[in-house]
Design an enzyme around this catalytic site. Structure first.
Site, PDB file in Angstrom:
ATOM      1  N   ASP A 679     103.718   2.521 -17.041  1.00 42.65           N
ATOM      2  CA  ASP A 679     102.984   3.742 -17.394  1.00 42.65           C
ATOM      3  C   ASP A 679     101.477   3.505 -17.341  1.00 42.65           C
ATOM      4  O   ASP A 679     100.717   4.348 -16.873  1.00 42.65           O
ATOM      5  CB  ASP A 679     103.401   4.213 -18.792  1.00 42.65           C
ATOM      6  CG  ASP A 679     102.844   5.592 -19.109  1.00 42.65           C
ATOM      7  OD1 ASP A 679     103.134   6.534 -18.348  1.00 42.65           O
ATOM      8  OD2 ASP A 679     102.107   5.719 -20.103  1.00 42.65           O
ATOM      9  N   LYS A 683      98.370   5.278 -14.880  1.00 41.60           N
ATOM     10  CA  LYS A 683      97.091   5.789 -15.375  1.00 41.60           C
ATOM     11  C   LYS A 683      95.916   5.106 -14.684  1.00 41.60           C
ATOM     12  O   LYS A 683      94.918   5.754 -14.336  1.00 41.60           O
ATOM     13  CB  LYS A 683      97.007   5.595 -16.886  1.00 41.60           C
ATOM     14  CG  LYS A 683      98.027   6.432 -17.656  1.00 41.60           C
ATOM     15  CD  LYS A 683      98.011   6.116 -19.148  1.00 41.60           C
ATOM     16  CE  LYS A 683      99.061   6.940 -19.881  1.00 41.60           C
ATOM     17  NZ  LYS A 683      99.120   6.649 -21.329  1.00 41.60           N
TER      18      LYS A 683
END
Length: 818
Positions: A679, A683
């Protein structure tokens, strides 16, 4: 003297006629001088046409239509009249019906209904209506008299749309009214030749009768009583927020009517216009409402744009070619060929290059027009200097209208901005030198959307209505709806934004309502919806509804939803989403989505992809757009990992902290999704791409945080068993950091085009050292912020802050649309 006219809808039922009697009693008791024109009962003219057509075909079912006509008027008389008034009216009505019955039988025998015969047939509608209402008025105490307008309106023999002899008509009107002082109740629509043959005045004939009476009597005003509150700013069936125009000029009213407004029919008002007689449009069913006042005088302080109208279906034909340039008489030949074919031109536009002339006509005339024009220019086409006529269909014309537009610069700019921001392409544009009207030809599918966008731009410019379609109503979606409910009034009153949710969907159900989904009962309505969720159908319906200022919100983490972003943006619909999949997938796809949004002039916003509600992406873009150069980006980008390492202190075990984070909902059900850095990688990829770096996810180096045994565990339970075995390993990492007076942080880093993610030790001088809880922190080191980097810090996860981030983007899109 006032001339009043009541249309068919106003007299369609006996109870409506009683309402008219009450209105006229008010005029009578005030001592006003007036005369009244009546149309046939609502639907009667169409019924007379139908029964005549049936009779002409030899179809005996015309008799049933006639009986219904006769019975309707007899029943109205019996319901409205009593005693001597009923006794006087019934025989006359019966005589009328006997004449009509014989006339229809004659049509049936000869199998023909000529225009002359049809005029006589149609006259029975108005004659019955005015005759009956005159008796009702007398019964109500008004000194009324029935006037068959054939006595005063004199015409030629152009049956169906007879030409009025104005001189003789005005003389007859003045003479009759001078000798008959009663309140005259007049049949609309009909006239007579000098020899006494019955004629009709064509479309809007009752308005024409009123206009002729007003001109002949030098009336002070005409009042047209209908079933709407005057002339509205737009068609209320297409623009729900349309409202009554208090006043307008004759020129404005005629332009509105030409472009579809049905309240008045311009040719019928010429006599009144020629005599400068003002006109009121009033509502029979709302008699105390002021209505619309129409006169020759424009109000200098009025709105620049008075109304927005449209013609719903036109064809655009274009004649083009080098043979048109500089050749005199081209336009004359073109439009003469159309006129000779009886083809009416709605709109004309020609560029200054003289290379082409475009004109809009009714679609059913397009082929005929093409044939006539190509016949006229047969020689030029054969020589190749003029192209064959091009036909474009499924188009509409929208127009903004107002006499004061000529005094206000920027009107056209506002029009095209409103259309452009809603993805509406202008196919052709026309504006006369009087600046009374700016007309735009657009795709027919965009008509309602264009009308609403323009109405909002010119009449509701202080308030922009946003139409939201949202997929994902779990924690983030439901929190967002609650925030909108609490803040909606403030936004409308202070920021000029009205948010209307018109589409909702979760993984099971979907709900769409063009009128809006209530923010109090949305959950019940969605749960009770009979429509199973199908993303293709949901998005298809959103496009089909084609509402102005549409925004799509994706609160899911679903690739299936994000795969539709391209199609949504290409339909000129803005997107706000916390879903990171589209922006962190293949760089080529990221570029494509950005390019389509720019091409379509819509917003593609994903601030919540990094840092939830924190202004991370917007800050980065502001730095770049203002000319700063990004040297390095460092970030603690995971709220769950921030919590874990902020909580990992001597005397605690790493596995226990991870279990606690999972229990609190900070991590995914399988914490490895967070601990493996995937994750965070997404980003970091998004931030890198915002700086202009064409970074793919596979190019990001991730230092494995977990030992191999933890990563390869078959289940979450086995994972925690292995993690507990690794506590000693993590304690060593912690002890080593403490020995150096440092702390552990899971850091994403972008520098010199290289992207990496891993566990780092940071000392008291580093901003990451002071992090607490589940906060995110992003540090931008730039040319301007080199010695003291720019820091963004705050909660980087959670429904409240993420929903607030989406909410902020909706406001941003709303302000962009304004």
């Amino acid at each position: 003297m006032k001339v009043l006219k009541f249309g068919g809808s106003s007299v369609a039922k006996p109870e409506r006629i009683r309402g008219i009697v009450d209105i006229l009693k008010g005029y009578y008791t005030r001592g006003e001088k007036f005369t009244v024109v009546f149309s046939a009962f609502g639907g009667v003219t169409d019924a007379l046409i139908e029964m005549s057509a049936l009779a002409a075909k030899g179809d005996e079912s015309y008799q049933a239509r006639f009986e219904a006509f006769s019975q309707r008027h007899m029943q109205a008389a019996e319901e409205l009249l009593e005693g001597e008034y009923l006794k006087a009216a019934l025989p006359e009505l019966q005589r009328n019906h006997d004449v009509l019955k014989n006339l229809l039988y004659g049509i049936f025998l000869v199998r023909e209904a000529s225009a002359r015969t049809m005029d006589y047939v149609l006259s029975f509608g108005e004659r019955n209506s005015a005759f009956l209402i005159s008796h009702v008025l007398r019964q109500g105490g008004i000194n009324a008299a029935y006037l068959d307008s054939r006595k005063v309106v004199k015409t030629d023999k152009s049956f169906g749309s007879a030409k009025v002899d104005f001189t003789q008509t005005y003389e007859k009107i003045r003479e009759y009214y001078s000798q008959n002082p009663e309140i005259q109740i007049v049949t609309g629509f009909v006239g007579a030749t000098k020899g006494g043959l019955t004629t009709t005045l064509g479309r809007g004939g009752s308005d024409y009768t009123a206009s002729l009476l007003a001109a002949g009597l030098s009336a002070s005003v005409i009042e047209i009583w209908t079933d709407v509150d005057g002339v509205l700013t737009a068609d209320p069936r297409k623009v729900k927020r349309a409202f009554t125009i208090p006043s307008m000029t004759y020129a404005e009213a005629m332009e509105m009517s030409h472009f579809g407004a049905k309240v008045i029919y311009p040719p019928t008002l010429q006599p009144a216009l020629a005599h400068n007689i003002p006109l009121y449009i009033k509502n029979t069913f709302n008699p105390n409402f002021e209505g619309t006042y129409i006169s020759h005088q424009a109000e200098p302080d009025a709105h620049a744009v008075k109304g927005i109208s449209s013609i719903g279906n036109v064809a655009l034909l274009t004649l083009s070619g080098s043979g048109l340039f500089g050749v005199p008489g081209i336009a004359g030949r073109l439009f003469s060929s159309l006129a000779d074919g009886g083809i009416n031109v709605i709109l004309i536009t020609q560029g200054s290059s003289e290379h082409s002339i475009s004109f809009a006509i009714q679609p059913n005339m397009a082929v005929k027009a093409k044939r006539r024009v190509e016949t006229e220019f047969e020689y030029e086409i054969s020589m190749g200097i003029v192209d064959p006529v091009k036909i474009e269909e499924d188009l509409s014309v929208v127009a903004i209208i107002g006499e004061n537009m000529r005094y206000q610069p920027g009107i056209a700019g506002r029009l095209f901005q409103a259309l452009g921001k809603n993805g509406i392409n202008a196919v052709a544009i026309a504006q006369g030198s009087s600046e009374l009207n700016i007309s735009v030809v657009i795709n027919r599918a965009d008509e309602a959307k264009a009308l609403n966008a323009l109405h909002e731009a010119f009449f509701l410019s202080d308030t922009k209505e946003l139409h939201l379609f949202m997929v994902g109503v779990g924690l983030i979606g439901s929190t967002f709806i609650n925030q909108v409910r609490k803040q909606g009034r403030f936004l409308k009153e202070k920021r000029g934004l009205e948010i209307r949710i018109v589409g909702l969907a979760n993984s099971r159900k979907m709900l769409l309502d063009e009128n809006g989904i209530g923010l109090a009962d949305w959950q019940e309505r969605l749960d009770g919806s009979g429509s199973e969720m199908d993303v293709a159908i949901f998005i298809g319906k959103m496009k089909e509804m084609n509402l102005s200022n549409t925004i799509f919100i994706d609160n899911t983490a679903s690739e299936k939803i994000s795969n539709y972003y391209e199609s949504i943006l290409d339909s000129s619909i803005s997107i706000s989403t916390p879903n990171k999949i589209a922006t962190s997938s293949a760089y080529l796809q990221y570029q494509r989505l950005k390019a389509i949004s720019a091409k379509r002039g819509v917003q593609f916003l994903y601030e919540t992809n990094v840092g939830a509600g924190l202004p991370v992406i917007s800050t980065l873009n502001d730095l770049i757009n203002s000319g700063d150069r990004i040297l390095k980006i460092e970030g603690v980008l995971s709220g769950s990992l921030s919590y874990i390492f902020n909580s990992f202190q001597p005397g605690t075990s790493f596995s226990a902290i991870v279990a606690k984070a999972r229990e609190l909902g900070y991590t995914e059900p399988d914490p490895r999704v967070d601990l493996n850095g995937v994750d965070v990688r997404r980003k970091l990829v998004i931030l890198a791409r915002e700086t202009g770096l064409a970074l793919e996810t596979k190019e990001v180096t991730i230092e494995n945080l977990l030992p191999e045994a933890c990563r390869q565990a078959d289940s979450v339970e086995v994972f925690f068993d292995e993690l507990a075995k690794a506590d000693a390993y993590f304690n060593e990492l912690l002890d080593d950091a403490i020995a150096q007076e440092k702390v552990l942080r899971f850091v994403a880093r972008l520098e010199n085009g290289q992207a990496s993610i891993g566990l780092q030790q940071v000392g008291p001088a580093h901003p990451f050292y002071a992090l607490s809880g589940s906060d995110n922190m992003i540090i931008f080191t730039t040319e301007r912020y080199k010695d003291c980097p720019l820091v963004v810090r705050g909660p980087g996860a959670g429904a409240e802050v993420t929903a607030a981030g989406v909410f902020a983007e909706i406001i941003t899109i709303g302000n962009f649309l304004k």
